[in-house]
Design an enzyme around this catalytic site. Structure first.
Site, PDB file in Angstrom:
ATOM      1  CG  PHE A 122      -0.232   0.397   2.509  1.00 47.08           C
ATOM      2  CD1 PHE A 122      -0.010   1.738   2.825  1.00 47.08           C
ATOM      3  CD2 PHE A 122       0.234  -0.565   3.400  1.00 47.08           C
ATOM      4  CE1 PHE A 122       0.653   2.111   3.991  1.00 47.08           C
ATOM      5  CE2 PHE A 122       0.897  -0.208   4.562  1.00 47.08           C
ATOM      6  CZ  PHE A 122       1.110   1.133   4.856  1.00 47.08           C
ATOM      7  CE  LYS A 127      -3.099  -8.468  -4.403  1.00 44.58           C
ATOM      8  NZ  LYS A 127      -3.516  -7.443  -3.411  1.00 44.58           N
ATOM      9  CB  CYS A 137      10.458  -0.275   2.619  1.00 48.30           C
ATOM     10  SG  CYS A 137      11.071   0.358   1.072  1.00 48.30           S
TER      11      CYS A 137
END
Ligand code: NAD
Length: 499
Positions: free
Chosen positions: A149, A173, A281
């Site tokens: 996300f 996806k 991240c």
């Protein structure tokens, strides 16, 4: 309510799954859209569209594939602000940060525009007398991408521009938390002239992911997300014969040496810890201060910076706040529970973000700073993925380096110092994939490759840059002789060597 489904064969296709979930504006806490969660059959229909499209797309010349990328790049530039608003409305990050995300994704498209050059392969004349050798870098077939996300545009853009420029077709996806931007990217690719079926989007959850990991038509899977899912994706995809690159979670440390410029360090840390509400991240979540004097001075500086940091909606407010909300109610609650755990474990809570914008229905958690954190604490060991910075005091460079090397994650790290010797030693010894020297968030540019070490990555090849081209192509090496006098005659039973 508007319903987002799938994008298959060049158009939006409604889902008949009967399963869906709301998509929220994290700044208001209000759901504005619903996303359908695809069935296994719907996922297979996207794979099948991609397999059909591969037959002709793989035969399009690299030059013409690059021309589609050039048009796509122009469309991304044209729609940059619209896309940045969409990112902010579903992820929560502030508009200027969303624009930055798009730019970093756009740079991968620019890299993919050079695909004719990148696919040139190798050639050696006369590897033996009258024998030449050359390599072809051929596409794999249908490739899949499964994305998190926190970068709904940039992380998909790490993958599919290179994959399709190499001649593959793709099924994406995306995260079910912010699916609108990936659907817009699919529309823009069609507008850029990409043939139907080359790029498809399946919105869904584990049901869709499991089909992508097990269907024999899918040749390669690129994943970015949390470590437990990265490990699962790597194990399952590999067991089904696929090439897999799976990037996972992080706990990035900054080592602050006594000779560092603390003004620079505090500015760098504020952005690296609290930008995008810590949902990066490559965010720095641990500041390792060498010596108490460094820690005391840095904590005081950070405390005064935090006091004036503005938290608010990512769009529609002037001047723009520095930090938006977290992505979901559940994630905000999880981050608050980590702050509770830090207090319970005895860390010193210097700035407490638990009550920020408490009167808003948005998913806000404010900038949080802990001092005197130890390596045994849960807030040190685990990835929080929120605006929580932990200060750990270490007596020396060597003990700071050892802590970084002992941590299970090894995505990014940085050292702040005025010493070239310390920086050089750090770069050589640290067990981390991306290293900054006086650079807090050392994300490699699109023409280099992105990836961590240890449990931040599964699989040998990183994202984008040269590794991206290697990941999405299969090398074939041809050794050729055109006989006219050079052909040996007679049977030869020993291992052939070139003469
Ligand atoms: P996540 O692992 O929950 O989800 C990532 C993707 O996996 C989503 O598309 C999701 O639908 C799917 N997924 C979730 N659970 C699944 C399951 N049980 N089976 C199959 N598929 C499943 O990650 P997230 O919360 O969306 O993203 C945040 C995480 O991503 C953080 O850990 C962050 O560090 C990491 N991340 C890593 C990098 C990197 O480059 N290393 C970059 C960005 C984000």
């Amino acid at each position: 309510m508007q319903q987002i489904a799938n994008y298959i064969n060049g158009q939006a296709v409604a889902s008949h799954s009967g399963r869906s979930q709301p998509v929220f504006d994290p700044a208001t806490g209000v759901a504005h859209t619903e996303v359908s969660l695809a069935t296994a059959d719907e996922t297979r229909s996207a794979i099948s569209a991609a397999a059909t499209a591969f037959v002709s797309w793989s035969q399009v010349t690299p030059l013409n594939r690059a021309r589609v990328m050039f048009k796509f790049k122009a469309l991304l530039e044209q729609h940059r602000d619209e896309l940045a608003v969409l990112i902010s409305k579903e992820h929560g990050k502030v508009f200027s940060d969303a624009q930055g995300e798009l730019t970093r994704g756009l740079e991968v498209v620019e890299f993919a525009c050079g695909i004719p050059h990148l696919l040139k392969g190798e050639h050696s004349m006369n590897v033996g007398r009258g024998v030449d050798s050359f390599s072809l870098m051929q596409p794999l077939g249908v490739c899949a991408g499964i994305t998190p996300f926190n970068f709904p545009a940039m992380v998909p853009l790490w993958m599919f521009p290179i994959a399709i420029a190499c001649g593959n077709t793709f099924v994406l996806k995306p995260s079910e938390k912010d699916p609108t931007v990936p659907m817009r990217l699919a529309e823009l690719l069609t507008e850029a002239g990409l043939p139907p079926g080359v790029f498809n989007v399946i919105n869904g959850d584990k049901t869709a992911v499991d089909v992508l990991l097990t269907d024999p038509t899918v040749q390669a899977v690129s994943f970015v997300g949390s470590t437990p899912i990265a490990e699962y994706v790597y194990a399952t995809g590999s067991a089904h014969g696929k090439r897999v690159q799976a990037l996972g979670g992080a706990k990035n440390h900054m080592l602050v040496m006594p000779d560092a410029d603390l003004e620079q360090v505090s500015g760098a840390l504020m952005g690296a810890a609290y930008g995008s509400a810590g949902e990066r991240c490559m965010a720095i979540s641990v500041a390792l201060c060498v010596g108490d004097a460094v820690a005391d001075a840095l904590v005081a500086k950070l405390q005064s910076e935090i006091a004036v940091l503005q938290v608010g909606p990512g769009t529609g407010v002037t001047p723009e706040p520095q930090m938006g909300p977290l992505v979901s109610q559940q994630h905000a609650a999880k981050v608050r529970s980590y702050i509770d755990a830090g207090v319970a474990e005895g860390a010193v809570l210097v700035a407490d973000g638990r009550q920020v914008a408490a009167d808003s229905a948005g998913f806000f958690v404010g900038p949080t700073l802990f001092d005197h954190v130890s390596s045994a604490m849960k807030i040190y060991r685990e990835e929080i993925f929120g605006p929580v910075l932990c200060v750990v005091r270490v007596p020396s460079f060597a003990e700071g380096l050892a802590l970084i090397n002992q941590h299970e994650f090894g995505n990014g790290t940085a050292i702040f110092t005025a010493s070239g010797e310390a920086a050089r030693e750090f770069a050589a010894q640290v067990q981390v994939g991306m290293v900054g020297v006086n650079v807090p968030i050392p994300v490699p540019m699109a023409f280099h490759s992105f990836g961590g070490w240890k449990r931040s990555v599964f699989g040998p090849l990183n994202m984008h840059g040269p590794d991206g081209v290697r990941f999405y192509t299969r090398m074939k090496t041809i050794t050729a002789r055109w006989p006219s006098g050079s052909m040996p005659t007679g049977n030869q039973f020993s291992m052939p060597t070139m003469k």
